[in-house]
Design a protein around this motif. Sequence first.
Motif, short mmCIF file in Angstrom:
data_model
loop_
_atom_site.label_atom_id
_atom_site.label_comp_id
_atom_site.label_asym_id
_atom_site.label_seq_id
_atom_site.Cartn_x
_atom_site.Cartn_y
_atom_site.Cartn_z
N UNK A 154 0.81 -1.22 0.00
CA UNK A 154 0.00 0.00 0.00
C UNK A 154 0.84 1.28 0.00
N UNK A 155 1.87 1.30 -0.84
CA UNK A 155 2.71 2.49 -0.97
C UNK A 155 3.03 2.76 -2.44
N UNK A 156 2.10 2.39 -3.32
CA UNK A 156 2.34 2.55 -4.74
C UNK A 156 2.05 3.98 -5.22
N UNK A 157 2.50 4.26 -6.43
CA UNK A 157 2.18 5.52 -7.11
C UNK A 157 2.61 6.75 -6.35
N UNK A 158 1.66 7.68 -6.15
CA UNK A 158 1.95 8.94 -5.48
C UNK A 158 2.44 8.74 -4.05
N UNK A 159 1.93 7.72 -3.37
CA UNK A 159 2.38 7.45 -2.00
C UNK A 159 3.86 7.11 -1.98
N UNK A 160 4.31 6.35 -2.98
CA UNK A 160 5.73 6.00 -3.07
C UNK A 160 6.56 7.24 -3.38
N UNK A 161 6.07 8.05 -4.30
CA UNK A 161 6.79 9.29 -4.64
C UNK A 161 6.96 10.18 -3.41
N UNK A 162 5.89 10.32 -2.63
CA UNK A 162 5.94 11.13 -1.41
C UNK A 162 6.92 10.56 -0.40
N UNK A 163 6.91 9.24 -0.24
CA UNK A 163 7.83 8.59 0.69
C UNK A 163 9.28 8.75 0.24
N UNK A 164 9.52 8.69 -1.06
CA UNK A 164 10.88 8.89 -1.59
C UNK A 164 11.35 10.31 -1.30
N UNK A 165 10.49 11.29 -1.52
CA UNK A 165 10.86 12.68 -1.23
C UNK A 165 11.19 12.87 0.24
N UNK A 166 10.38 12.29 1.13
CA UNK A 166 10.64 12.40 2.56
C UNK A 166 11.96 11.74 2.93
N UNK A 167 12.22 10.59 2.34
CA UNK A 167 13.47 9.87 2.62
C UNK A 167 14.68 10.67 2.16
N UNK A 168 14.59 11.26 0.96
CA UNK A 168 15.70 12.05 0.44
C UNK A 168 15.97 13.27 1.33
N UNK A 169 14.92 13.88 1.87
CA UNK A 169 15.11 15.01 2.79
C UNK A 169 15.86 14.56 4.03
N UNK A 170 15.53 13.37 4.56
CA UNK A 170 16.23 12.83 5.72
C UNK A 170 17.70 12.57 5.41
N UNK A 171 17.96 12.02 4.23
CA UNK A 171 19.34 11.73 3.84
C UNK A 171 20.14 13.02 3.72
N UNK A 172 19.55 14.02 3.08
CA UNK A 172 20.24 15.31 2.93
C UNK A 172 20.53 15.92 4.29
N UNK B 162 20.88 14.39 7.14
CA UNK B 162 21.91 13.59 7.82
C UNK B 162 23.30 13.90 7.27
N UNK B 163 23.41 14.01 5.96
CA UNK B 163 24.72 14.30 5.35
C UNK B 163 25.17 15.72 5.69
N UNK B 164 24.23 16.66 5.64
CA UNK B 164 24.58 18.04 5.98
C UNK B 164 25.04 18.14 7.44
N UNK B 165 24.39 17.40 8.34
CA UNK B 165 24.79 17.41 9.76
C UNK B 165 26.20 16.81 9.91
#
Length: 104
Positions: A76-94, A96-99
């Motif tokens: 239950x994370x297909x389509x737009x839900x997956x895109x949103x989750x990917x964006x949130x994950x990338x923000x966390x990665x950025x 973490x790396x910036x810190x």
Amino acid sequence: MSINIYELHERMTGHLFPAFSNTDERFLALALCGEAGELANMIKKRWRDGVDLTPGIREEIVDIRVYLELIAKCFDIEGDKLDTAVQAKLKKVVARVEARLAAR
């Protein structure tokens, strides 16, 4: 007009595969790994042999995307839900790396 990848996959391949293959996470995970392996092998050959395998590589990327979307639907994370989750994950990665860089 937006294409529903799940309906399209079922309509085009439903007669080729057992009914479980579009919804069984085990089958889909193994299929995804198989396609990723094929992609890696083509990239290896491109690197090793210096041959242009771009059309085949593109096909493998499409295959991976189809299986990834199908397995995402199982959770239950297909389509737009997956895109949103990917964006949130990338923000966390950025963040973490910036810190980590700021701590140097």
